[in-house]
Scaffold this motif. Structure first.
Motif, PDB file in Angstrom:
ATOM      1  N   ILE A 119       0.843  -1.203  -0.147  1.00 16.10           N
ATOM      2  CA  ILE A 119       0.086   0.102   0.151  1.00 16.10           C
ATOM      3  C   ILE A 119       0.926   1.181   0.103  1.00 16.10           C
ATOM      4  O   ILE A 119       0.739   2.145  -0.739  1.00 16.10           O
ATOM      5  CB  ILE A 119      -0.822   0.080   1.307  1.00 16.10           C
ATOM      6  N   GLY A 120       2.006   1.080   0.825  1.00 15.36           N
ATOM      7  CA  GLY A 120       2.769   2.400   0.731  1.00 15.36           C
ATOM      8  C   GLY A 120       3.341   2.634  -0.610  1.00 15.36           C
ATOM      9  O   GLY A 120       3.430   3.728  -0.869  1.00 15.36           O
TER      10      GLY A 120
ATOM     11  N   VAL B  40       9.892   9.239  -1.748  1.00 12.88           N
ATOM     12  CA  VAL B  40       9.112   9.942  -0.905  1.00 12.88           C
ATOM     13  C   VAL B  40       9.611  11.635  -0.809  1.00 12.88           C
ATOM     14  O   VAL B  40       8.695  12.263  -1.142  1.00 12.88           O
ATOM     15  CB  VAL B  40       9.212   9.379   0.431  1.00 12.88           C
ATOM     16  N   THR B  41      10.703  11.614  -1.220  1.00 13.86           N
ATOM     17  CA  THR B  41      11.512  13.052  -1.170  1.00 13.86           C
ATOM     18  C   THR B  41      10.860  13.696  -2.644  1.00 13.86           C
ATOM     19  O   THR B  41      10.251  14.811  -2.403  1.00 13.86           O
ATOM     20  CB  THR B  41      12.908  13.173  -1.050  1.00 13.86           C
ATOM     21  N   PHE B  42      11.230  13.167  -3.676  1.00 14.92           N
ATOM     22  CA  PHE B  42      10.813  13.532  -4.840  1.00 14.92           C
ATOM     23  C   PHE B  42       9.304  13.791  -4.909  1.00 14.92           C
ATOM     24  O   PHE B  42       8.575  14.602  -5.556  1.00 14.92           O
ATOM     25  CB  PHE B  42      11.290  12.736  -5.847  1.00 14.92           C
TER      26      PHE B  42
ATOM     27  N   LEU C  29      -0.193  11.432   3.471  1.00 17.29           N
ATOM     28  CA  LEU C  29      -0.111  10.281   3.052  1.00 17.29           C
ATOM     29  C   LEU C  29       1.290   9.774   2.700  1.00 17.29           C
ATOM     30  O   LEU C  29       1.537   8.770   3.000  1.00 17.29           O
ATOM     31  CB  LEU C  29      -1.051  10.225   1.710  1.00 17.29           C
ATOM     32  N   LEU C  30       2.057  10.428   2.206  1.00 19.77           N
ATOM     33  CA  LEU C  30       3.341  10.255   1.872  1.00 19.77           C
ATOM     34  C   LEU C  30       4.163  10.040   3.508  1.00 19.77           C
ATOM     35  O   LEU C  30       5.087   8.969   3.536  1.00 19.77           O
ATOM     36  CB  LEU C  30       4.262  11.251   1.305  1.00 19.77           C
ATOM     37  N   VAL C  31       4.069  10.637   4.312  1.00 23.64           N
ATOM     38  CA  VAL C  31       4.383  10.281   5.698  1.00 23.64           C
ATOM     39  C   VAL C  31       3.888   8.650   6.248  1.00 23.64           C
ATOM     40  O   VAL C  31       4.464   7.838   6.462  1.00 23.64           O
ATOM     41  CB  VAL C  31       4.102  11.185   6.987  1.00 23.64           C
ATOM     42  N   ILE C  32       2.740   8.502   5.937  1.00 23.32           N
ATOM     43  CA  ILE C  32       2.159   7.192   6.117  1.00 23.32           C
ATOM     44  C   ILE C  32       2.788   6.106   5.236  1.00 23.32           C
ATOM     45  O   ILE C  32       3.072   5.008   5.610  1.00 23.32           O
ATOM     46  CB  ILE C  32       0.740   7.240   6.036  1.00 23.32           C
ATOM     47  N   ALA C  33       2.803   6.362   3.939  1.00 22.42           N
ATOM     48  CA  ALA C  33       3.386   5.524   3.049  1.00 22.42           C
ATOM     49  C   ALA C  33       4.895   5.120   3.335  1.00 22.42           C
ATOM     50  O   ALA C  33       5.412   4.129   3.158  1.00 22.42           O
ATOM     51  CB  ALA C  33       3.510   6.059   1.734  1.00 22.42           C
ATOM     52  N   TYR C  34       5.857   6.300   3.749  1.00 19.92           N
ATOM     53  CA  TYR C  34       7.224   6.017   4.334  1.00 19.92           C
ATOM     54  C   TYR C  34       6.930   5.104   5.447  1.00 19.92           C
ATOM     55  O   TYR C  34       7.951   4.265   5.528  1.00 19.92           O
ATOM     56  CB  TYR C  34       7.704   7.210   4.669  1.00 19.92           C
ATOM     57  N   ARG C  35       6.265   5.280   6.444  1.00 12.87           N
ATOM     58  CA  ARG C  35       6.121   4.266   7.727  1.00 12.87           C
ATOM     59  C   ARG C  35       5.976   2.983   7.209  1.00 12.87           C
ATOM     60  O   ARG C  35       6.635   2.002   7.695  1.00 12.87           O
ATOM     61  CB  ARG C  35       5.353   4.866   8.686  1.00 12.87           C
TER      62      ARG C  35
END
Length: 143
Positions: free
Chosen positions: A6-7, A78-80, A123-129
């Motif tokens: 999912i991430g 995630v950064t990009f 959402l990107l924070v969640i995806a990263y985690r």
């Protein structure tokens, strides 16, 4: 059994949104075809659209990359994927900027851009985690 990532899907979708979103929102009479905008303003609008394209493609590249360090690839993707939305939100801090030009300003519209920026970055924070956790589990399973 193949694990649903999912991430990775979230990162990919936000990267795709950075590619098509600026063109979808700015390729119209309020922005690039606005007759009231001077050529230099249109130049920077075009630059912003192309920046979204470049950042989105970079996010997708690192999200799909299978060589090198997986954690570094994740961090890069995630950064990009987030840079376009971070810079869009930060643009409001500069003097004279606004979400709408006066001739197109809605009366009491909800400011969609800052809300969208916050949601996508969250959402990107969640995806990263999620992806970081998956990498740890994968590393432990390999050990």
């Amino acid at each position: 059994m193949k694990q649903l990532r999912i991430g990775a899907w979230i990162i990919t979708l936000i990267g795709l949104l950075a590619i098509v979103g600026p063109f979808a929102v700015d390729w119209n009479q309020t922005d690039i075809y606005n007759p009231l905008w001077p050529p230099h303003a249109k130049f920077h609008n075009a630059q912003t659209m192309l920046l979204g394209l470049g950042l989105g493609l970079s996010a997708l590249w690192f999200a799909c990359r299978r060589v090198g360090d997986a954690r570094s690839n994740l961090l890069a993707s995630v950064t990009f994927a987030g840079l376009y939305w971070i810079t869009q939100a930060g643009s409001l801090a500069f003097p004279g900027t606004g979400l709408f030009d006066p001739e197109f300003a809605p009366g009491s519209a909800i400011p969609r851009s800052p809300i969208m920026d916050a949601v996508l970055l969250g959402l990107l924070v969640i995806a990263y985690r999620l992806e970081s956790k998956r990498l740890v589990v994968r590393k432990m399973a390999a050990a």
